[in-house]
Scaffold this motif. Structure first.
Motif, PDB file in Angstrom:
ATOM      1  N   CYS A 158      -4.945   9.091  -1.166  1.00 19.78           N
ATOM      2  CA  CYS A 158      -5.705   7.855  -0.987  1.00 19.78           C
ATOM      3  C   CYS A 158      -4.726   6.691  -1.108  1.00 19.78           C
ATOM      4  N   SER A 159      -5.123   5.567  -0.602  1.00 28.19           N
ATOM      5  CA  SER A 159      -4.262   4.392  -0.592  1.00 28.19           C
ATOM      6  C   SER A 159      -4.438   3.587  -1.874  1.00 28.19           C
ATOM      7  N   ARG A 160      -3.338   3.048  -2.371  1.00 29.34           N
ATOM      8  CA  ARG A 160      -3.350   2.225  -3.578  1.00 29.34           C
ATOM      9  C   ARG A 160      -2.299   1.137  -3.405  1.00 29.34           C
ATOM     10  N   PRO A 210       0.827  -1.216   0.000  1.00 33.37           N
ATOM     11  CA  PRO A 210       0.000   0.000   0.000  1.00 33.37           C
ATOM     12  C   PRO A 210       0.858   1.263   0.000  1.00 33.37           C
ATOM     13  N   ASP A 216      -2.416   9.277 -16.930  1.00 34.08           N
ATOM     14  CA  ASP A 216      -2.450   7.944 -16.330  1.00 34.08           C
ATOM     15  C   ASP A 216      -2.369   6.852 -17.401  1.00 34.08           C
ATOM     16  N   PHE A 228      -0.607   7.566 -11.312  1.00 33.34           N
ATOM     17  CA  PHE A 228      -1.692   6.615 -11.107  1.00 33.34           C
ATOM     18  C   PHE A 228      -3.037   7.321 -11.244  1.00 33.34           C
ATOM     19  N   ARG A 229      -4.036   6.565 -11.576  1.00 27.33           N
ATOM     20  CA  ARG A 229      -5.407   7.063 -11.772  1.00 27.33           C
ATOM     21  C   ARG A 229      -5.877   7.910 -10.594  1.00 27.33           C
ATOM     22  N   GLU A 230      -5.494   7.527  -9.381  1.00 27.23           N
ATOM     23  CA  GLU A 230      -5.927   8.251  -8.175  1.00 27.23           C
ATOM     24  C   GLU A 230      -5.359   9.671  -8.118  1.00 27.23           C
ATOM     25  N   LYS A 290      -7.661  12.052 -10.806  1.00 25.11           N
ATOM     26  CA  LYS A 290      -9.117  11.873 -10.707  1.00 25.11           C
ATOM     27  C   LYS A 290      -9.931  13.039 -11.249  1.00 25.11           C
ATOM     28  N   CYS A 319       0.622  -0.764  -4.781  1.00 21.75           N
ATOM     29  CA  CYS A 319       1.619  -0.504  -5.812  1.00 21.75           C
ATOM     30  C   CYS A 319       2.658  -1.609  -5.803  1.00 21.75           C
TER      31      CYS A 319
END
Length: 181
Positions: free
Chosen positions: A170-172, A3, A85, A126-128, A131, A174
């Motif tokens: 936010c958490s992702r 994460p 992204d 990343f997508r996050e 957004k 990876c």
């Protein structure tokens, strides 16, 4: 996988940041693109959405990038960080010999527009961290006209723009990169 905290980050002083995204709904035969430009304080400068019709996701990504680059060029920004992204597009732009015969004129336009901005950095995110551009791209599906310039964020996007400016993450999950020995 590990994460990690992912967030949109403000550009350095004097730089603008262009985030773009494409959106494709293959089942409906629709695609759209969108993006936004923010200043070094995270403030909205301009946004845009485009309804594209039946094209693939890579083409939607390139259309959105082209639209954003045209706005950067028209506003005469001397230093722009471009965040996408779409890793395939970032890789293609990073390779000077890269070409794509299917969308060559669009892709070539992007490379030409990039070359006309004095200072440019292209970065995969990343997508996050993208957004706001993602939401704009998705909103392009429902619009009646082909292209819209947003001088202010649409009301439903305001909380996301504010979160980005505040550094909300936010958490992702990876991939863990292992250094070579």
């Amino acid at each position: 996988m590990m994460p990690s905290q992912v967030k949109w980050e403000k550009p350095e002083l004097g730089w603008m940041k262009l985030n773009t995204d494409g959106s494709c709904n293959a089942a409906a035969g629709k695609a759209a693109g969108g993006g936004l430009i923010r200043d070094d304080m995270g403030n909205w400068v301009v946004g845009f959405t485009r309804k594209l019709g039946n094209v693939n996701s890579f083409t939607a990504e390139v259309w959105a990038l082209r639209d954003g680059l045209i706005l950067c060029h028209q506003m005469k920004f001397p230093a722009v960080i471009i965040e996408l992204d779409a890793k395939a597009l970032v890789d293609a732009l990073s390779n000077p010999r890269s070409s794509n015969s299917v969308i060559s004129p669009l892709f070539d336009d992007c490379k030409l527009l990039i070359s006309q901005i004095p200072h440019v950095r292209i970065k995969h995110v990343f997508r996050e961290a993208n957004k706001c551009a993602d939401r704009l791209a998705n909103s392009g599906h429902a619009q009646v006209v082909e292209f819209i310039i947003h001088s202010a964020p649409p009301m439903d996007l305001v909380p996301f723009v504010e979160d980005d400016s505040k550094g909300v993450s936010c958490s992702r999950l990876c991939p863990v990169l292992v250094p070579f020995c």
